[in-house]
Design an enzyme around this catalytic site. Structure first.
Site: not given
Ligand SMILES: Cc1cc2nc3c(=O)[nH]c(=O)nc-3n(C[C@H](O)[C@H](O)[C@H](O)COP(=O)(O)OP(=O)(O)OC[C@H]3O[C@@H](n4cnc5c(N)ncnc54)[C@H](O)[C@@H]3O)c2cc1C
Length: 435
Positions: A257, A260, A288, A323, A341, A364
């Protein structure tokens, strides 16, 4: 103040060091909420830092304004030889630091930047052809192969070098928070380096079970150190040192993590268009079709989907969201409500105590399927099955959405039909996939 690369080198190279913090008006003027939790976190952390400096007969200098003006002008006033800072990879910070460096150079003052908030900078982990990675797993493999103990050694700070308080008596000190335009707010994660270290220490016994517990919001199986990493009150090297003390699946997953986090710093630095656009540019063309009133229901935690509402309420009330829930609510906004988003990204940026441009944008774009190495657009979370899997006893849901479990209380009916919206989302993405 501890394990800090720039400060460590400054102390090593200089006779006298002064520690400066700038409340940056360019950033603060964009914050909408005068009770923004981040300001309380920063303020309390500065107070602690000031106390530590006072113990060695020094103190912080705290400026308020545009750093590109404030830093060079302070440097002239104090007649300093060199300014030391740590690198920041966000677009605004890069432009700001460049301007500071130029103005200092006009005054013949040196300016040095140091890698501090990451183990490997965005230029250090590249593919064999010299290009940046776009897929996490091979990036992680190279990162791990490169990692040696020297990369996570502490950068000690020699407090004996701090300038004496008398020499800076006319410079501004830390005022009350309201002098910077903000009010105190409640924060559940204690600020400051001492509290940060305590938090990390208290997480270590849980580390071995992290791989199993990290997805269960009711278990508190994660570290909650993200805000400390964000503001430097825990150094990334200390986090890596801590997890290298254990060799088990939990520690391995936790390190992953942390990688990441660096992957997303790298993506932001190497592909700066992601700050305002989709990584996969074809998805920027999506029109959208979602409804504004659905966005409002999502923000307020009133969608009628308990797992989504629980996550949003946790965010609104505490500034933190687990998370797994960040993934669920983000997927829901894009694939169930068919909303942009970037609306969700902006809402998180406003509310998250641990808001970090790179991680938030990366998270996102992953959930929205617009990012590099993202969730494929046809793999869509079903909010009810996610709840059944990750909160099987409804423990977390009952804490945040109690009215969903009491017949007498009013809880909204689901604002959309998941099955219908799922199909619409797949059709929408299909249309733009090859454009
Ligand atoms: C839509 C979305 C938005 C997000 N926005 C942010 C954000 O603004 N700031 C932020 O720090 N994290 C963000 N994350 C990542 C992650 O949710 C948080 O880092 C994590 O929940 C913080 O809790 P923790 O400290 O207990 O994490 P732990 O599980 O204990 O993990 C340790 C550390 O690793 C890093 N980390 C963990 N997961 C990720 C990840 N997926 N991506 C990048 N770094 C990670 C964090 O620094 C974290 O503190 C986001 C994820 C999603 C899906």
């Amino acid at each position: 103040m501890y394990d800090n690369h720039a400060l460590s080198v400054a102390c090593e190279n200089s006779e006298e060091v002064v520690v400066v913090f700038v409340f940056d008006k360019n950033i603060l003027s964009r914050l909408k909420d005068s009770q923004d939790r981040r300001l309380t976190f920063i303020y309390e952390s500065l107070k602690e830092m000031n106390q530590l400096l006072k113990q060695v007969n020094s103190r912080l200098i705290v400026l308020f304004g545009d750093p590109a003006q404030e830093i060079p002008s302070l440097a002239s006033r104090l007649d300093v030889e060199t300014v030391y800072v740590n690198e920041d990879y966000e677009g605004y910070a890069l432009r700001r630091d460049k301007e500071v460096a130029e103005r200092l150079s006009q005054k013949n003052i040196s300016f040095f930047k140091f890698k501090d908030q990451v183990i490997f900078s965005p230029q250090e982990i590249l593919k064999s052809d010299g290009k940046p990675y776009q897929v996490f797993t091979p990036y992680k493999k190279t990162w791990l192969l490169k990692l040696k103990p020297k990369h996570y050694e502490e950068f000690p700070v020699n407090l004996k070098k701090m300038i004496v308080i008398k020499a800076i008596s006319s410079e501004p000190e830390l005022k009350a928070l309201k002098a910077y335009g903000f009010e105190r707010s409640e924060i559940l994660i204690p600020p400051g380096q001492t509290a940060g270290q305590k938090l990390l220490k208290s997480f270590l016994p849980k580390l071995k079970k992290y791989d199993k517990d990290r997805d269960i919001p009711s278990k508190h199986g994660t570290s909650k150190i993200s805000v400390h990493l964000r503001f430097g009150t825990i150094s990334i090297r200390e986090a890596v040192r801590a997890c290298r003390t254990q060799r088990n699946k939990g520690a391995e997953t936790w390190l992953s993590e942390l990688i990441w986090r660096e992957f997303y710093f790298m993506i932001l630095a190497q592909f700066p268009h992601v700050e305002t656009k989709a990584f996969k540019l074809q998805y920027d063309k999506i029109l959208w079709p979602g409804k504004v009133e659905h966005f409002k229901a999502w923000c307020e935690g009133k969608t009628g989907f308990p797992i989504v509402d629980a996550g949003m309420r946790q965010l609104n009330q505490t500034g933190f969201m687990h998370n797994r829930l960040r993934m669920i609510v983000a997927s829901f906004l894009v694939k169930d409500l068919l909303l942009d988003w970037q609306w969700g990204e902006a809402y998180f940026a406003e509310k998250l105590l641990d808001f970090d441009l790179a991680a938030n944008n990366g998270g996102w774009q992953w959930c929205a399927s617009t990012g590099c190495d993202a969730q494929p657009y046809f793999r869509i979370f079903n909010p009810d099955s996610q709840a059944a899997k990750f909160d099987p006893e409804n423990e977390f849901l009952k804490q945040w959405v109690p009215e969903a479990f009491e017949k007498s209380k009013k809880y909204p009916s689901p604002i959309v039909d998941h099955k219908v919206q799922r199909n619409k989302a797949i059709e929408l993405f299909k249309k733009y996939q090859s454009q």
